[in-house]
Design a protein around this motif. Sequence first.
Motif, PDB file in Angstrom:
ATOM      1  N   ASN A  78      17.716 -12.824  49.293  1.00 38.66           N
ATOM      2  CA  ASN A  78      17.327 -12.952  49.985  1.00 38.66           C
ATOM      3  C   ASN A  78      16.789 -11.385  51.066  1.00 38.66           C
ATOM      4  OD1 ASN A  78      16.554 -16.020  50.332  1.00 38.66           O
ATOM      5  ND2 ASN A  78      19.575 -16.190  50.426  1.00 38.66           N
ATOM      6  N   LYS A  79      16.430 -10.583  50.290  1.00 35.03           N
ATOM      7  CA  LYS A  79      15.812  -9.281  50.936  1.00 35.03           C
ATOM      8  C   LYS A  79      15.444  -8.913  49.677  1.00 35.03           C
ATOM      9  CE  LYS A  79      18.765  -6.066  52.458  1.00 35.03           C
ATOM     10  NZ  LYS A  79      19.775  -5.069  52.137  1.00 35.03           N
ATOM     11  N   ASN A  80      13.839  -8.317  50.877  1.00 33.06           N
ATOM     12  CA  ASN A  80      13.382  -8.080  49.807  1.00 33.06           C
ATOM     13  C   ASN A  80      12.814  -7.102  49.944  1.00 33.06           C
ATOM     14  OD1 ASN A  80      11.721 -10.477  51.352  1.00 33.06           O
ATOM     15  ND2 ASN A  80       9.698  -9.066  51.715  1.00 33.06           N
ATOM     16  N   TYR A  81      12.439  -6.440  47.932  1.00 33.08           N
ATOM     17  CA  TYR A  81      12.667  -5.266  47.435  1.00 33.08           C
ATOM     18  C   TYR A  81      11.404  -4.553  47.039  1.00 33.08           C
ATOM     19  CZ  TYR A  81      17.638  -6.059  47.215  1.00 33.08           C
ATOM     20  OH  TYR A  81      18.972  -6.402  47.913  1.00 33.08           O
ATOM     21  N   ILE A  82      11.246  -3.365  46.850  1.00 33.10           N
ATOM     22  CA  ILE A  82      10.440  -2.826  46.302  1.00 33.10           C
ATOM     23  C   ILE A  82      10.506  -1.789  45.211  1.00 33.10           C
ATOM     24  CG2 ILE A  82       8.428  -1.005  46.669  1.00 33.10           C
ATOM     25  CD1 ILE A  82       8.099  -1.173  49.477  1.00 33.10           C
ATOM     26  N   PHE A  83       9.697  -2.119  43.983  1.00 35.29           N
ATOM     27  CA  PHE A  83      10.334  -1.548  42.705  1.00 35.29           C
ATOM     28  C   PHE A  83       9.073  -0.539  42.256  1.00 35.29           C
ATOM     29  CE2 PHE A  83      12.252  -5.568  42.273  1.00 35.29           C
ATOM     30  CZ  PHE A  83      12.960  -5.807  41.811  1.00 35.29           C
ATOM     31  N   CYS A 128       7.891   3.174  40.104  1.00 40.19           N
ATOM     32  CA  CYS A 128       8.475   3.833  38.569  1.00 40.19           C
ATOM     33  C   CYS A 128       8.928   4.955  38.958  1.00 40.19           C
ATOM     34  CB  CYS A 128       6.914   4.367  38.004  1.00 40.19           C
ATOM     35  SG  CYS A 128       6.690   5.750  37.159  1.00 40.19           S
ATOM     36  N   GLN A 129      10.125   5.372  38.100  1.00 40.02           N
ATOM     37  CA  GLN A 129      10.687   6.426  38.327  1.00 40.02           C
ATOM     38  C   GLN A 129      10.352   7.540  38.156  1.00 40.02           C
ATOM     39  OE1 GLN A 129      12.766   9.475  36.617  1.00 40.02           O
ATOM     40  NE2 GLN A 129      13.877   9.677  38.616  1.00 40.02           N
ATOM     41  N   SER A 130       9.829   7.678  37.070  1.00 37.34           N
ATOM     42  CA  SER A 130       9.136   9.129  36.976  1.00 37.34           C
ATOM     43  C   SER A 130       7.865   9.522  37.400  1.00 37.34           C
ATOM     44  CB  SER A 130       7.816   8.969  35.752  1.00 37.34           C
ATOM     45  OG  SER A 130       9.623   8.651  35.103  1.00 37.34           O
ATOM     46  N   CYS A 131       7.473   8.474  38.308  1.00 33.43           N
ATOM     47  CA  CYS A 131       5.946   9.150  39.110  1.00 33.43           C
ATOM     48  C   CYS A 131       5.845   8.364  40.681  1.00 33.43           C
ATOM     49  CB  CYS A 131       4.813   8.945  38.074  1.00 33.43           C
ATOM     50  SG  CYS A 131       4.531   7.174  38.590  1.00 33.43           S
ATOM     51  N   GLY A 132       6.621   7.795  41.160  1.00 38.93           N
ATOM     52  CA  GLY A 132       7.321   6.879  42.057  1.00 38.93           C
ATOM     53  C   GLY A 132       5.925   6.167  42.444  1.00 38.93           C
ATOM     54  N   ASP A 133       4.872   5.428  41.427  1.00 34.57           N
ATOM     55  CA  ASP A 133       4.658   4.742  41.595  1.00 34.57           C
ATOM     56  C   ASP A 133       5.082   3.187  42.217  1.00 34.57           C
ATOM     57  OD1 ASP A 133       1.642   3.165  42.084  1.00 34.57           O
ATOM     58  OD2 ASP A 133       0.980   2.924  40.155  1.00 34.57           O
ATOM     59  N   ILE A 134       4.144   2.109  42.688  1.00 35.25           N
ATOM     60  CA  ILE A 134       4.868   0.936  43.215  1.00 35.25           C
ATOM     61  C   ILE A 134       4.728  -0.433  41.318  1.00 35.25           C
ATOM     62  CG2 ILE A 134       4.881  -1.259  44.938  1.00 35.25           C
ATOM     63  CD1 ILE A 134       4.246   0.478  47.018  1.00 35.25           C
ATOM     64  N   VAL A 135       5.534  -1.072  41.569  1.00 31.37           N
ATOM     65  CA  VAL A 135       5.079  -1.291  40.023  1.00 31.37           C
ATOM     66  C   VAL A 135       5.240  -2.723  40.555  1.00 31.37           C
ATOM     67  CG1 VAL A 135       6.182  -2.056  38.212  1.00 31.37           C
ATOM     68  CG2 VAL A 135       6.548   0.828  38.966  1.00 31.37           C
ATOM     69  N   VAL A 150      13.089   2.193  36.193  1.00 32.04           N
ATOM     70  CA  VAL A 150      12.880   2.151  37.978  1.00 32.04           C
ATOM     71  C   VAL A 150      13.229   2.174  38.838  1.00 32.04           C
ATOM     72  CG1 VAL A 150      11.199   0.423  37.264  1.00 32.04           C
ATOM     73  CG2 VAL A 150      13.299   0.051  37.369  1.00 32.04           C
ATOM     74  N   ILE A 151      13.148   2.505  39.613  1.00 23.41           N
ATOM     75  CA  ILE A 151      14.367   2.662  41.552  1.00 23.41           C
ATOM     76  C   ILE A 151      13.642   1.439  41.842  1.00 23.41           C
ATOM     77  CG2 ILE A 151      14.187   3.731  43.269  1.00 23.41           C
ATOM     78  CD1 ILE A 151      14.371   6.776  41.740  1.00 23.41           C
ATOM     79  N   PRO A 207      12.430  10.810  45.513  1.00 23.18           N
ATOM     80  CA  PRO A 207      12.250  10.879  43.682  1.00 23.18           C
ATOM     81  C   PRO A 207      13.609  11.482  43.804  1.00 23.18           C
ATOM     82  CG  PRO A 207      10.989  12.719  45.563  1.00 23.18           C
ATOM     83  CD  PRO A 207      11.405  11.603  46.358  1.00 23.18           C
ATOM     84  N   THR A 208      14.493  11.091  42.424  1.00 19.36           N
ATOM     85  CA  THR A 208      15.031  11.711  41.543  1.00 19.36           C
ATOM     86  C   THR A 208      14.677  12.014  40.846  1.00 19.36           C
ATOM     87  OG1 THR A 208      16.911   9.527  42.574  1.00 19.36           O
ATOM     88  CG2 THR A 208      17.800  11.054  40.662  1.00 19.36           C
ATOM     89  N   PRO A 209      15.189  13.435  40.201  1.00 14.18           N
ATOM     90  CA  PRO A 209      15.225  13.983  39.194  1.00 14.18           C
ATOM     91  C   PRO A 209      15.429  13.741  38.098  1.00 14.18           C
ATOM     92  CG  PRO A 209      16.190  16.072  40.691  1.00 14.18           C
ATOM     93  CD  PRO A 209      16.651  14.398  41.426  1.00 14.18           C
ATOM     94  N   ARG A 210      14.605  13.254  37.415  1.00 14.87           N
ATOM     95  CA  ARG A 210      14.664  12.383  35.857  1.00 14.87           C
ATOM     96  C   ARG A 210      15.641  12.905  35.411  1.00 14.87           C
ATOM     97  NH1 ARG A 210      13.241   8.189  33.856  1.00 14.87           N
ATOM     98  NH2 ARG A 210      13.180   8.050  32.582  1.00 14.87           N
ATOM     99  N   SER A 211      16.023  13.705  34.553  1.00 12.63           N
ATOM    100  CA  SER A 211      17.470  13.792  34.228  1.00 12.63           C
ATOM    101  C   SER A 211      18.751  14.035  34.355  1.00 12.63           C
ATOM    102  CB  SER A 211      17.710  15.588  33.455  1.00 12.63           C
ATOM    103  OG  SER A 211      17.299  16.146  34.413  1.00 12.63           O
ATOM    104  N   GLN A 212      18.889  13.677  36.105  1.00 13.36           N
ATOM    105  CA  GLN A 212      19.941  13.896  36.645  1.00 13.36           C
ATOM    106  C   GLN A 212      19.927  11.995  36.933  1.00 13.36           C
ATOM    107  OE1 GLN A 212      19.365  15.034  40.647  1.00 13.36           O
ATOM    108  NE2 GLN A 212      21.244  13.795  40.807  1.00 13.36           N
ATOM    109  N   PHE A 213      18.984  11.491  37.210  1.00 11.77           N
ATOM    110  CA  PHE A 213      19.018   9.724  37.232  1.00 11.77           C
ATOM    111  C   PHE A 213      19.587   9.097  35.845  1.00 11.77           C
ATOM    112  CE2 PHE A 213      16.248   5.404  36.886  1.00 11.77           C
ATOM    113  CZ  PHE A 213      16.800   5.766  37.786  1.00 11.77           C
ATOM    114  N   VAL A 214      18.985   9.958  34.964  1.00  8.16           N
ATOM    115  CA  VAL A 214      18.739   9.035  33.273  1.00  8.16           C
ATOM    116  C   VAL A 214      20.242   9.420  32.699  1.00  8.16           C
ATOM    117  CG1 VAL A 214      19.019   9.406  31.036  1.00  8.16           C
ATOM    118  CG2 VAL A 214      17.064   9.568  32.243  1.00  8.16           C
ATOM    119  N   GLN A 215      21.017  10.340  33.036  1.00  9.51           N
ATOM    120  CA  GLN A 215      22.515  10.464  33.209  1.00  9.51           C
ATOM    121  C   GLN A 215      23.330   9.891  33.860  1.00  9.51           C
ATOM    122  OE1 GLN A 215      24.533  14.533  33.291  1.00  9.51           O
ATOM    123  NE2 GLN A 215      23.359  15.048  34.554  1.00  9.51           N
TER     124      GLN A 215
END
Length: 373
Positions: free
Chosen positions: A103-108, A110-117, A214-215, A225-233
């Motif tokens: 019951n909360k609204n979320y936006i997904f 793309c973690q790599s570029c920030g485009d809305i999925v 995804v974020i 944005p979160t740095p890619r390698s930091q996010f993956v690990q």
Amino acid sequence: AGMAGAFLMEIRRGTQSALLVFRAVAELPSAPMEVSVFADSLEVRSGGSSDAAALPAGVRLAPSSCRGLRRLRGDGLHLRVRLHSPPPSADVVFTLRESLKPNKNYIFYCQSCGDIVVKDRKFLRVLPLPSENWSDLVEEWCCHPDPFARSTLHPQHGDCFLGDTFFLLNLGNDSHVAESPKSKENTRVICKRCKTMLGETVSSDTIKYYVTEVIIQPSEGSFSPTPRSQFVQSVVAQCLLELSSAKSTFRFTIKGDNGKIYILIWLLNSDTLLVESLGSSSSHSDFTLFGDIPMPSSGPVGTWNAVKVLYQPCIKSRNNELADAWENDMGVHPLKFPSETCLELLLILGWSTTSLPPSLRCMNSFQVRNSFY
């Protein structure tokens, strides 16, 4: 960094002990050196000059407990020391299960570029899925024919199902989902903007998104944005922590969406606190490959929560026999990610290993790596 600044300290919260490595003493010094360990600082004197480094708040040593002093060529000066008081507790890690609420609204994004999925999606139910191979055990549970043989665990509209490394969404009428090209790879869900693989189509109305791609943010929030390698690990470390705690499993295979095993991981411990001079040969040098250099604290010394893992790469026909043995071992848990992300993770592991002192890079033929979260 000066001589005292070039140090690495690996603290174990469970035992309140630490391994301290003065990396500036990796080669035989030209003049005698004096190393001093104080409760809240480290100091090195040599040739009439001295250099000191203050330890972070909350880290206090018991100097009288120093033992095991030795110098390893190419490594530095090693010693072990106990802590005077318990180190700072680890930051609370919020898992995907805890971050998604009904019951909360979320936006997904793309973690790599920030485009809305997926835009403004409200879930009525957020439910965990059983382990990926749960259906293989049904015969052991039931004394009659498999009652689930003709049914699948697909989400209905308003559902979000959470797996170990992914979540399932009902496609519904959402027009913001990423495109899926009509080709032999028609199960791959691709970001419209950067063409990164985000997940797979499971059925005509169900999409699987991988947690590394995804974020998820509340609709009232904004994308940061979160740095890619930091996010993956960080995401992979959270998966290891959650599964080891919930299922008491400590060995994992990292598999790509093509079914191949890329990495074997053995979780060694999860109570590590790393203290390191930011100006030394940092164990964070793995980030430079992707241009990501996190600075978690100001000043010359930084601290990081970490999980310590042993790993073996399984690309280019390496460790095939061991990989086969692990795949058939019920005590090993498989984790599936996009193949490209598996290769990214392998690069992160490799760069972290090479930045450690040489004597700490291997253990029983496995390579060692600290993964930060």
